[in-house]
Design an enzyme around this catalytic site. Structure first.
Site, PDB file in Angstrom:
ATOM      1  N   CYS A  44       4.748  -6.400  -7.159  1.00  0.00           N
ATOM      2  CA  CYS A  44       4.666  -5.332  -6.165  1.00  0.00           C
ATOM      3  C   CYS A  44       3.221  -5.178  -5.690  1.00  0.00           C
ATOM      4  CB  CYS A  44       5.165  -4.027  -6.778  1.00  0.00           C
ATOM      5  SG  CYS A  44       5.189  -2.622  -5.621  1.00  0.00           S
ATOM      6  N   ASP A  46       1.734  -2.478  -5.448  1.00  0.00           N
ATOM      7  CA  ASP A  46       1.179  -1.283  -6.099  1.00  0.00           C
ATOM      8  C   ASP A  46      -0.147  -1.614  -6.782  1.00  0.00           C
ATOM      9  OD1 ASP A  46       0.742   0.849  -8.132  1.00  0.00           O
ATOM     10  OD2 ASP A  46       2.690   1.563  -7.451  1.00  0.00           O
ATOM     11  N   ARG A  48      -1.632  -0.312  -9.123  1.00  0.00           N
ATOM     12  CA  ARG A  48      -1.702  -0.061 -10.566  1.00  0.00           C
ATOM     13  C   ARG A  48      -1.097  -1.176 -11.400  1.00  0.00           C
ATOM     14  NH1 ARG A  48       1.724   5.325 -10.154  1.00  0.00           N
ATOM     15  NH2 ARG A  48       2.890   3.812  -8.875  1.00  0.00           N
ATOM     16  N   HIS A 105       7.856  -2.880 -11.864  1.00  0.00           N
ATOM     17  CA  HIS A 105       7.054  -1.944 -12.656  1.00  0.00           C
ATOM     18  C   HIS A 105       7.629  -0.532 -12.550  1.00  0.00           C
ATOM     19  CE1 HIS A 105       5.019   0.150  -9.269  1.00  0.00           C
ATOM     20  NE2 HIS A 105       5.238  -0.983  -8.646  1.00  0.00           N
ATOM     21  N   CYS A 108       7.831   2.770  -9.228  1.00  0.00           N
ATOM     22  CA  CYS A 108       7.674   1.996  -7.998  1.00  0.00           C
ATOM     23  C   CYS A 108       8.050   2.849  -6.782  1.00  0.00           C
ATOM     24  CB  CYS A 108       8.545   0.744  -8.047  1.00  0.00           C
ATOM     25  SG  CYS A 108       8.466  -0.266  -6.552  1.00  0.00           S
TER      26      CYS A 108
END
Length: 212
Positions: A44, A46, A48, A105, A108
């Site tokens: 992803c 993302d 993090r 993850h 999300c």
């Protein structure tokens, strides 16, 4: 004058003074010889959940593709522009990747949007909504289960989505062919941002904690 983010320039300076000095020869070798990673990670966007951080990987070790919610579409050679499919094609056909890992993850945002029946588009283009629509009826089917809390529902959808992406990945003829030959392996993984736990998908599609 420029308006380039100062924190990025500061980070680059730290890179030059630290990691670059330690890995200078490796980077020079990669520049001249080219890359030869053995594993592709479909993750992803993302911020993090960076694969290089999670797997403590150095330059040239991972071929990473990141998109919203780590989704893989079905094989669609229709003349359109398909960024995810292009990356898969390059990894498998040009780099001879031996492993493909679809890694989701926790928490999300894309999955959260797909589960929200009242999700409102951020823009007239509704790129996120259209992208997440490749999950089909899976989010609404899961949303009908009133026995699950919202957190349980989200975690379940994140993992179901990984299995769905793996199923779509296997519609690519060369992926299916190489997997059948045993020269390519396809894996699923899920990363918990808050605890840093990695869960991997076993042959039955269940997610388990591996021994480290």
């Amino acid at each position: 004058m420029h308006s380039f983010p100062k924190e990025l320039l500061s980070g680059h300076a730290n890179f030059l003074a630290g990691r670059y000095l330690r890995e200078k020869e490796r980077l020079r070798d990669l520049a001249s010889a080219g890359q030869s990673p053995t594993t592709m990670i479909i993750a992803c966007c993302d911020s993090r959940a960076a694969p290089e951080m999670i797997f403590d990987a150095g330059p040239g070790e991972l071929f990473v593709l990141r998109n919203v919610a780590n989704l893989v579409p079905t094989y669609q050679p229709d003349g359109g522009q398909h960024g995810t499919s292009a990356a898969i094609e390059f990894a498998v056909k040009a780099l001879n990747i031996g492993n493909i890992v679809v890694m989701g993850h926790g928490r999300c945002g894309g999955i959260k949007a797909a589960l929200d029946p009242h999700f409102k588009s951020l823009d007239d283009g509704d790129f996120i909504g259209k992208w997440m629509s490749m999950l089909g009826e899976l989010p609404s089917q899961l949303g009908q289960n009133s026995l699950l809390t919202s957190t349980e529902r989200q975690t379940a959808m994140e993992r179901i989505s990984i299995r769905n992406s793996i199923r779509n990945l296997r519609t690519f003829p060369y992926v299916a062919e190489l997997e059948a030959e045993g020269t390519l392996q396809v894996h699923g993984a899920w990363f918990d941002i808050s605890t840093a736990e990695l869960w991997i998908m076993d042959h039955d599609g269940d997610f388990i904690r591996p021994e480290l």
